[in-house]
Scaffold this motif. Structure first.
Motif, PDB file in Angstrom:
ATOM      1  N   TRP A  64       2.174  11.831   4.686  1.00 12.43           N
ATOM      2  CA  TRP A  64       1.360  11.957   3.475  1.00 12.43           C
ATOM      3  C   TRP A  64       1.174  10.594   2.801  1.00 12.43           C
ATOM      4  O   TRP A  64       0.060  10.214   2.439  1.00 12.43           O
ATOM      5  CB  TRP A  64       1.992  12.955   2.505  1.00 12.43           C
ATOM      6  N   ALA A  65       2.257   9.843   2.643  1.00 10.97           N
ATOM      7  CA  ALA A  65       2.136   8.517   2.035  1.00 10.97           C
ATOM      8  C   ALA A  65       1.199   7.636   2.846  1.00 10.97           C
ATOM      9  O   ALA A  65       0.376   6.893   2.289  1.00 10.97           O
ATOM     10  CB  ALA A  65       3.513   7.866   1.907  1.00 10.97           C
ATOM     11  N   ALA A  92      -1.319   8.584   4.745  1.00 15.44           N
ATOM     12  CA  ALA A  92      -2.697   9.036   4.550  1.00 15.44           C
ATOM     13  C   ALA A  92      -3.231   8.630   3.178  1.00 15.44           C
ATOM     14  O   ALA A  92      -4.396   8.231   3.045  1.00 15.44           O
ATOM     15  CB  ALA A  92      -2.776  10.549   4.717  1.00 15.44           C
ATOM     16  N   ALA A  93      -2.380   8.718   2.168  1.00 15.57           N
ATOM     17  CA  ALA A  93      -2.811   8.337   0.820  1.00 15.57           C
ATOM     18  C   ALA A  93      -3.104   6.842   0.738  1.00 15.57           C
ATOM     19  O   ALA A  93      -4.087   6.417   0.112  1.00 15.57           O
ATOM     20  CB  ALA A  93      -1.750   8.734  -0.199  1.00 15.57           C
ATOM     21  N   ASN A  94      -2.275   6.025   1.384  1.00 20.61           N
ATOM     22  CA  ASN A  94      -2.514   4.583   1.375  1.00 20.61           C
ATOM     23  C   ASN A  94      -3.797   4.206   2.108  1.00 20.61           C
ATOM     24  O   ASN A  94      -4.471   3.232   1.759  1.00 20.61           O
ATOM     25  CB  ASN A  94      -1.321   3.839   1.970  1.00 20.61           C
ATOM     26  N   GLU A  95      -4.161   4.985   3.108  1.00 22.56           N
ATOM     27  CA  GLU A  95      -5.393   4.705   3.849  1.00 22.56           C
ATOM     28  C   GLU A  95      -6.643   4.870   2.986  1.00 22.56           C
ATOM     29  O   GLU A  95      -7.699   4.301   3.294  1.00 22.56           O
ATOM     30  CB  GLU A  95      -5.489   5.622   5.075  1.00 22.56           C
ATOM     31  N   PHE A 140       1.382   3.968  -2.499  1.00 23.54           N
ATOM     32  CA  PHE A 140       2.204   5.167  -2.361  1.00 23.54           C
ATOM     33  C   PHE A 140       3.369   4.904  -1.425  1.00 23.54           C
ATOM     34  O   PHE A 140       3.198   4.339  -0.349  1.00 23.54           O
ATOM     35  CB  PHE A 140       1.349   6.335  -1.837  1.00 23.54           C
ATOM     36  N   ARG A 141       4.552   5.312  -1.874  1.00 23.84           N
ATOM     37  CA  ARG A 141       5.773   5.120  -1.090  1.00 23.84           C
ATOM     38  C   ARG A 141       6.302   6.467  -0.617  1.00 23.84           C
ATOM     39  O   ARG A 141       6.330   7.426  -1.388  1.00 23.84           O
ATOM     40  CB  ARG A 141       6.829   4.431  -1.968  1.00 23.84           C
ATOM     41  N   GLU A 142       6.682   6.531   0.644  1.00 23.86           N
ATOM     42  CA  GLU A 142       7.393   7.709   1.155  1.00 23.86           C
ATOM     43  C   GLU A 142       8.651   7.905   0.313  1.00 23.86           C
ATOM     44  O   GLU A 142       9.430   6.976   0.115  1.00 23.86           O
ATOM     45  CB  GLU A 142       7.762   7.454   2.615  1.00 23.86           C
ATOM     46  N   GLY A 184       8.001  13.556   0.013  1.00 25.43           N
ATOM     47  CA  GLY A 184       6.704  13.403  -0.624  1.00 25.43           C
ATOM     48  C   GLY A 184       6.359  11.957  -0.851  1.00 25.43           C
ATOM     49  O   GLY A 184       6.643  11.104  -0.002  1.00 25.43           O
ATOM     50  N   VAL A 185       5.754  11.676  -1.994  1.00 24.77           N
ATOM     51  CA  VAL A 185       5.331  10.318  -2.316  1.00 24.77           C
ATOM     52  C   VAL A 185       5.768   9.952  -3.727  1.00 24.77           C
ATOM     53  O   VAL A 185       5.972  10.812  -4.587  1.00 24.77           O
ATOM     54  CB  VAL A 185       3.795  10.153  -2.224  1.00 24.77           C
TER      55      VAL A 185
END
Length: 412
Positions: free
Chosen positions: A296-297, A299-302, A310-312, A329-330
């Protein structure tokens, strides 16, 4: 002849207000701002002369010396303070989310405290009538989001004051996340609740005094006799740390101004089965659920959203969703708060969460529709829309709200 205790307290209260600029002298960038209360007090409470006064407030109603305005006004013979009205979480802030303190006498001042939470219209007007006040004063720190309920406490109290034949005075405070722009979808009236009574944008970019003017001019059936006491020295581009004021959490899950910065976007996760970080030291900055991993992190950073990374992250909430369980999560890290768009970020996180985690689900009651103000965000994300497409969907209604909003702004 020895002065009375009340005379001594009155003198101390006056001195506290009068010396506020000196207290800020060590930080010149803070020296210029005066809150609505500070300006009211320096004018000798002339706006309240001859009026039995009640104050709608909570723990955020303080001076830069961290003294509560109710304690100051109660000790000052120049104002006749006869009642206090407590919102959600209560006047002194002892209640959690969805709670209040009820009716009681304040131990510090002896003043009667009336409960306004979940009251509106005629029942709230009856509270104002029973209190015997002539003027209702509002002084609560907002955080800039449509679904933060204190602005609807303001709206409900204005409506009730009009019904009860009372004057209404709003003491202004900074919008902690600036007043630069209105952002996000505008509420559709059929989705009105206590997290959004009227059609304003998700991040309104206004102060409470500006909102009061907007409510009076656009939404109340009959306007209330309204006075606003603006701040001096506040600019629309100012974040909270420019104010020099101490931060008091307006509610238990709003611990810092950084929380407020992200809240108008990440509060949307209250409408999902993911944790919005309640029960952690970083509510609304930490988001997650069981079964989420580093994808998820990534994908969010992309998305390359402006001003944020965003950090894992892994955490175990002490209450609320996933209490006592370690979840993944993030964590949001805002590195450029000027460029950061909280609402766009919240949408991007919803889009990527749904794609990265097979367990993603909306709350069964579709609370997300109440938070976003319509079915649009939920149905577009379910249909596979990306962040840009969802954000594009509200631009026309947002532009219309911005035009309306402009008429009621007090600051540059």
């Amino acid at each position: 002849m020895r002065p009375s205790r009340r005379a001594v307290l009155t003198a101390a209260a006056s001195a506290a207000v009068a010396t506020a600029p000196t207290a800020a002298a060590a930080a010149p960038s803070h020296h210029r701002l005066s809150t609505g209360f500070e300006r009211l007090a320096r004018d000798g409470y002339a706006l309240l002369a001859g009026q039995k006064t009640g104050v709608v407030t909570n723990p955020t109603g303080i001076t830069r010396e961290a003294r509560h305005i109710v304690d100051i006004m109660h000790a000052d013979d120049r104002v006749e303070l006869t009642a206090v009205f407590g919102p959600e979480h209560g006047f002194r802030g002892t209640a959690q989310a969805g709670g209040s303190e009820g009716r009681y006498d304040d131990p510090a001042t002896g003043l009667p405290v009336y409960d306004t939470y979940l009251k509106s219209g005629r029942p709230l007007a009856d509270v104002f009538t029973a209190s015997g006040v002539d003027t209702v004063v509002f002084d609560i720190q907002d955080v800039g989001a449509r679904f933060y309920t204190y602005i609807w406490t303001l709206y409900d109290c204005m409506e009730a004051a009009q019904l009860a034949g009372k004057r209404f005075v709003v003491l202004d405070r900074p919008n902690p996340v600036t007043g630069r722009a209105a952002l996000g979808p505008v509420l559709h009236r059929e989705f009105a609740t206590f997290v959004g009574r009227q059609p304003i944008s998700q991040a309104h970019g206004m102060t409470v005094a500006e909102l009061a003017r907007l409510f009076n001019g656009e939404f109340l059936t009959e306007p209330v006799p309204l006075e606003t006491v603006p701040m001096s020295g506040w600019r629309r581009s100012d974040f909270y740390d420019a104010s020099g004021l101490p931060w008091v959490p307006p509610s238990p899950n709003m611990p810092t101004p950084e929380t407020a910065l992200v809240y108008s976007g990440t509060c949307l996760f209250e409408g999902t089965n993911l944790s919005e970080g309640r029960g952690t030291t970083r509510p609304f900055e930490l988001l997650g659920a069981e079964g989420i991993d580093r994808s998820w992190a990534a994908a969010a950073n992309e998305l390359a959203l402006p001003g944020v990374r965003f950090r894992e992250a892994y955490f175990a909430p002490t209450f609320s969703k996933f209490q006592g369980k370690t979840i993944g999560g993030v964590q949001l890290h805002v590195h450029d708060r000027v460029a950061f768009d909280p609402v766009r970020t919240g949408i991007g996180l919803l889009v990527t969460a749904k794609r990265a985690w097979s367990g993603f689900a909306w709350r069964p009651d579709h609370w997300i529709d109440r938070l976003t103000g319509s079915t649009r965000v939920r149905t577009m994300i379910d249909a596979g829309a990306d962040t840009d497409e969802v954000v594009a969907g509200w631009q026309e209604e947002l532009a219309a709200f911005r035009r309306t909003r402009r008429k009621y702004l007090l600051y540059r």
